[in-house]
Design an enzyme around this catalytic site. Structure first.
Site, short mmCIF file in Angstrom:
data_model
loop_
_atom_site.label_atom_id
_atom_site.label_comp_id
_atom_site.label_asym_id
_atom_site.label_seq_id
_atom_site.Cartn_x
_atom_site.Cartn_y
_atom_site.Cartn_z
N TYR A 76 2.18 -9.46 -12.68
CA TYR A 76 1.75 -10.67 -11.85
C TYR A 76 0.31 -11.06 -12.54
CZ TYR A 76 1.41 -14.00 -8.05
OH TYR A 76 0.99 -14.93 -7.11
N SER B 240 -3.92 -17.68 -8.86
CA SER B 240 -3.65 -16.81 -7.75
C SER B 240 -5.08 -16.07 -7.72
CB SER B 240 -2.47 -15.76 -7.96
OG SER B 240 -2.56 -14.76 -7.10
#
Length: 277
Positions: A158, A145
């Site tokens: 995350y 990401s």
């Protein structure tokens, strides 16, 4: 390694019921791949499979599994290896989001996210790597990401998972050099449902959590079909690393130039960008 040949075997894609995963299924089918599609949403997954089957002459198998369940993920890996000995591509795309500071996120919430975003990647890679090694010209793709490049506040869980995916993939790429192609992908703000489906720590008031999801959703502007095409192109050309959209490329440069201060520098860049509009 030679360019990847999409027609040689089955491509396994997780998180295939929507977003980038759905578009990957279509992009791979257009290039002649047989497909094994994985998601927890049975209804949406079947709709994607039906749409792909309508335009593809290759087999399309579906597997409904919740990757937050470690036992179910191990069983899935064994089943995929057994039922698709011709697999030449594994794309670990599935992911979930969880908002909240480290102190707000409970141990159980943190573990749930790590199960989907990281442990499932390792488990499925371990299960299918012998198959990929056995089939010449195979390739592995793991989606990290933007938050595998930078680590903003409120995204500790995350970012931890996505930095872990990045490290796992980069080390594995070195180990598999010359035998299996490996690509790590860092998408920026892709227009998917990850914001609307994101969880917030249970300790965060509902109104605050909703406002956070709405703000996050505004940053997701890059078309998922374009992101999928970039990933497929990276696979074909055996690119080791892919950053998608300026929202990933700019923070990557800032993190390299200002490794200890990129958060404040990025905030200034965003503020300046807001004034220029």
């Amino acid at each position: 390694m030679d360019r990847y040949d999409f027609t040689l075997g089955t491509a396994v894609v997780t998180g295939a019921a929507g977003g980038i995963g759905e578009q990957l299924a279509h992009a791979l089918a257009r290039r002649g791949s047989a497909l094994a599609l994985v998601d927890r949403d049975a209804e949406r997954l079947e709709l994607v499979a039906k749409a792909v089957r309508a335009v593809s002459g290759r087999p399309v198998a579906t597997y409904v599994v919740d990757l937050s369940d470690d036992d179910a993920t191990h069983a899935l890996g064994a089943r995929l290896a057994d039922e698709h000995p011709d697999a030449t591509l594994l794309i670990n795309n599935a992911g979930v989001a969880l908002g909240g500071t480290f102190e707000q996120v409970s141990e159980e919430e943190f573990d749930w996210l790590m199960a989907v975003n990281y442990r499932a990647v390792v488990t499925l890679t371990r299960a299918l790597l012998p198959v990929l090694r056995a089939n010449a010209g195979s390739h592995l793709v793991n989606l990290s990401s933007l938050f595998g490049l930078i680590a903003p506040p409120g995204q500790v869980a995350y970012a931890t998972s996505k930095f872990a995916v990045r490290g796992f993939t980069e080390a594995l790429r070195a180990e598999l050099a010359g035998s299996v192609g490996v690509t790590v992908v860092h998408p920026g703000g892709i227009r998917t449902g990850i914001a609307s489906s994101a969880r917030s720590a249970a300790s965060i008031p509902a109104s605050e959590a909703a406002a956070g999801r709405a703000g996050f959703n505004k940053l997701l502007t890059y078309p998922p079909e374009k992101a999928a095409e970039e990933i497929v192109s990276a696979v074909e050309r055996r690119r080791p690393r892919l950053l998608i959209a300026l929202s990933a490329r700019v923070p990557d440069v800032l993190a390299r130039l200002f490794p200890a201060r990129y958060s404040s520098v990025l905030a200034l860049v965003l503020k300046a960008g807001g004034r220029s509009r």
